[in-house]
Write an enzyme that holds these catalytic residues in place. Structure first.
Site, PDB file in Angstrom:
ATOM      1  N   LYS A  82     -25.481  -3.102 -10.126  1.00  0.00           N
ATOM      2  CA  LYS A  82     -26.750  -2.319 -11.329  1.00  0.00           C
ATOM      3  C   LYS A  82     -26.855  -1.605 -10.138  1.00  0.00           C
ATOM      4  CE  LYS A  82     -28.421  -6.841 -11.974  1.00  0.00           C
ATOM      5  NZ  LYS A  82     -29.569  -8.369 -11.770  1.00  0.00           N
TER       6      LYS A  82
ATOM      7  N   TYR B 244     -29.075  -9.109 -21.984  1.00  0.00           N
ATOM      8  CA  TYR B 244     -30.464  -9.678 -21.309  1.00  0.00           C
ATOM      9  C   TYR B 244     -30.702 -10.316 -22.802  1.00  0.00           C
ATOM     10  CZ  TYR B 244     -29.361  -8.441 -16.450  1.00  0.00           C
ATOM     11  OH  TYR B 244     -28.790  -7.879 -15.941  1.00  0.00           O
TER      12      TYR B 244
ATOM     13  N   PHE C   5     -40.461 -11.284 -17.029  1.00  0.00           N
ATOM     14  CA  PHE C   5     -39.998  -9.632 -15.512  1.00  0.00           C
ATOM     15  C   PHE C   5     -38.496  -9.120 -17.069  1.00  0.00           C
ATOM     16  CE2 PHE C   5     -37.334 -14.023 -15.084  1.00  0.00           C
ATOM     17  CZ  PHE C   5     -35.903 -13.278 -16.238  1.00  0.00           C
TER      18      PHE C   5
ATOM     19  N   ARG D 149     -20.257 -15.965  -8.819  1.00  0.00           N
ATOM     20  CA  ARG D 149     -21.495 -16.810  -9.013  1.00  0.00           C
ATOM     21  C   ARG D 149     -22.002 -16.524  -7.483  1.00  0.00           C
ATOM     22  NH1 ARG D 149     -25.529 -15.622 -12.916  1.00  0.00           N
ATOM     23  NH2 ARG D 149     -26.328 -17.413 -12.022  1.00  0.00           N
TER      24      ARG D 149
ATOM     25  N   THR E 134     -29.011 -15.656  -7.257  1.00  0.00           N
ATOM     26  CA  THR E 134     -30.171 -15.001  -7.620  1.00  0.00           C
ATOM     27  C   THR E 134     -31.547 -14.338  -7.498  1.00  0.00           C
ATOM     28  OG1 THR E 134     -30.160 -16.180 -10.341  1.00  0.00           O
ATOM     29  CG2 THR E 134     -31.988 -14.400  -9.897  1.00  0.00           C
TER      30      THR E 134
ATOM     31  N   ARG F 189     -25.857 -10.754  -2.288  1.00  0.00           N
ATOM     32  CA  ARG F 189     -27.317 -10.684  -2.026  1.00  0.00           C
ATOM     33  C   ARG F 189     -28.040 -10.813  -1.450  1.00  0.00           C
ATOM     34  NH1 ARG F 189     -27.314 -13.520  -7.967  1.00  0.00           N
ATOM     35  NH2 ARG F 189     -27.256 -11.743  -9.533  1.00  0.00           N
TER      36      ARG F 189
ATOM     37  N   ASN G 194     -31.767  -6.767  -7.327  1.00  0.00           N
ATOM     38  CA  ASN G 194     -30.705  -7.797  -6.628  1.00  0.00           C
ATOM     39  C   ASN G 194     -29.428  -7.863  -6.855  1.00  0.00           C
ATOM     40  OD1 ASN G 194     -30.616  -8.487  -9.093  1.00  0.00           O
ATOM     41  ND2 ASN G 194     -30.594 -10.605  -8.816  1.00  0.00           N
TER      42      ASN G 194
ATOM     43  N   HIS H 133     -24.902  -8.299 -11.395  1.00  0.00           N
ATOM     44  CA  HIS H 133     -24.641  -9.136 -11.996  1.00  0.00           C
ATOM     45  C   HIS H 133     -23.474 -10.308 -11.528  1.00  0.00           C
ATOM     46  CE1 HIS H 133     -25.582 -11.087 -16.151  1.00  0.00           C
ATOM     47  NE2 HIS H 133     -24.208 -10.394 -16.341  1.00  0.00           N
TER      48      HIS H 133
ATOM     49  N   GLU I 292     -20.143 -10.944 -22.927  1.00  0.00           N
ATOM     50  CA  GLU I 292     -20.528  -9.895 -22.306  1.00  0.00           C
ATOM     51  C   GLU I 292     -19.199  -9.413 -22.205  1.00  0.00           C
ATOM     52  OE1 GLU I 292     -21.758 -11.633 -18.706  1.00  0.00           O
ATOM     53  OE2 GLU I 292     -23.690 -12.686 -19.937  1.00  0.00           O
TER      54      GLU I 292
HETATM   55  P1  IDP Z   1     -28.840 -13.936 -12.665  1.00  0.00           P
HETATM   56  O1  IDP Z   1     -28.101 -12.658 -12.270  1.00  0.00           O
HETATM   57  O2  IDP Z   1     -28.430 -14.735 -11.181  1.00  0.00           O
HETATM   58  O3  IDP Z   1     -27.905 -14.665 -13.671  1.00  0.00           O
HETATM   59  P2  IDP Z   1     -30.909 -14.445 -13.811  1.00  0.00           P
HETATM   60  O4  IDP Z   1     -31.894 -15.758 -14.198  1.00  0.00           O
HETATM   61  O5  IDP Z   1     -29.928 -14.848 -15.530  1.00  0.00           O
HETATM   62  O6  IDP Z   1     -30.230 -14.536 -13.190  1.00  0.00           O
HETATM   63  O7  IDP Z   1     -32.180 -12.990 -14.220  1.00  0.00           O
HETATM   64  C1  IDP Z   1     -31.047 -11.953 -14.654  1.00  0.00           C
HETATM   65  C2  IDP Z   1     -31.536 -10.691 -14.053  1.00  0.00           C
HETATM   66  O8  IDP Z   1     -33.160 -10.821 -13.949  1.00  0.00           O
HETATM   67  C3  IDP Z   1     -32.041 -11.025 -12.676  1.00  0.00           C
HETATM   68  O9  IDP Z   1     -30.274 -10.749 -11.883  1.00  0.00           O
HETATM   69  C4  IDP Z   1     -32.727 -10.107 -12.204  1.00  0.00           C
HETATM   70  O10 IDP Z   1     -32.067  -9.191 -11.721  1.00  0.00           O
HETATM   71  C5  IDP Z   1     -33.776  -9.941 -12.680  1.00  0.00           C
HETATM   72  N1  IDP Z   1     -34.806 -11.384 -12.778  1.00  0.00           N
HETATM   73  C6  IDP Z   1     -34.986 -12.541 -13.088  1.00  0.00           C
HETATM   74  N2  IDP Z   1     -35.580 -12.989 -12.433  1.00  0.00           N
HETATM   75  C7  IDP Z   1     -36.676 -12.606 -11.446  1.00  0.00           C
HETATM   76  C8  IDP Z   1     -38.042 -11.909 -11.719  1.00  0.00           C
HETATM   77  O11 IDP Z   1     -38.535 -13.117 -11.572  1.00  0.00           O
HETATM   78  N3  IDP Z   1     -38.295 -10.927 -11.478  1.00  0.00           N
HETATM   79  C9  IDP Z   1     -37.757  -9.900 -11.651  1.00  0.00           C
HETATM   80  N4  IDP Z   1     -36.989  -9.866 -11.885  1.00  0.00           N
HETATM   81  C10 IDP Z   1     -35.994 -11.106 -12.162  1.00  0.00           C
HETATM   82 MG    MG Z   2     -28.108 -14.623 -15.880  1.00  0.00          MG
END
Ligand code: IDP
Ligand code: MG
Length: 149
Positions: A9, A49, A57, A85, A91, A102, A112, A115, A126
């Site tokens: 990212k 997304y 968020f 992963r 996450t 991470r 973070n 992805h 994707e």
């Molecule tokens: P992932 O990237 O580990 O699959 P997801 O739950 O699919 O996690 O969320 C997608 C992305 O959205 C996360 O990687 C992060 O960048 C962002 N995100 C998820 N939850 C939050 C939050 O609570 N606050 C801010 N950003 C979030």
């Molecule tokens: Mg995800």
């Protein structure tokens, strides 16, 4: 062989974490099959997304992933999706284990770094979203027989 999409990212690119991320995935043994640097449009980000639409968020997430260049890759291996992963870490970087991307480089969920696709359907969706079929390179590494059983 299972394939998965990885995105470094904008924060990862700005912080010079393209190299360390690729190095860890290469050393783990995954095979790189596609790679590009690009800036994600709002439209592409909203498709990628889509499942998060409506969450608090969601808008900041679109701002974040479109805020600068990203490095987008496809990696393959047996069980590539879950292995990637795990290599990326949880996450929420605060909950990510040391030794993960991470867990070693991140602090906050909104920054973070990386992805990784979370399942076979999302990986196929994707990969198709970011790459044309002919951008995926089908190749053999001379090391493959020492990595793949
Ligand atoms: P992932 O990237 O580990 O699959 P997801 O739950 O699919 O996690 O969320 C997608 C992305 O959205 C996360 O990687 C992060 O960048 C962002 N995100 C998820 N939850 C939050 C939050 O609570 N606050 C801010 N950003 C979030
Ligand atoms: Mg995800």
């Amino acid at each position: 062989m299972e394939q998965t999409l990885v995105i470094i990212k904008p924060d990862g690119v700005q912080r010079g974490l393209i190299g360390p991320t690729i190095t860890r995935l290469e050393r783990r043994g995954l095979r790189l099959v596609a790679l590009k640097l690009m800036q994600i449009s709002k439209e592409l980000a909203s498709r990628h997304y889509a499942i998060h639409q409506g969450k608090p968020f969601y808008e900041p997430l679109l701002e974040y992933v479109t805020s600068g260049p990203v490095a987008v890759m496809v990696w393959e291996a047996p069980n590539a999706i879950s292995i990637v992963r795990k290599t990326l870490g949880a996450t929420r970087p605060a909950e990510a284990e040391p030794g993960t991307i991470r867990g070693d480089f991140g602090l906050e969920v909104g920054r973070n770094i990386v992805h990784g696709s979370d399942g076979p359907e999302s990986a196929a969706f994707e990969i198709d979203l970011f790459f044309e079929k002919d951008e995926l390179v089908n190749w053999q590494r001379s090391l493959d027989r020492w990595i793949f059983e």
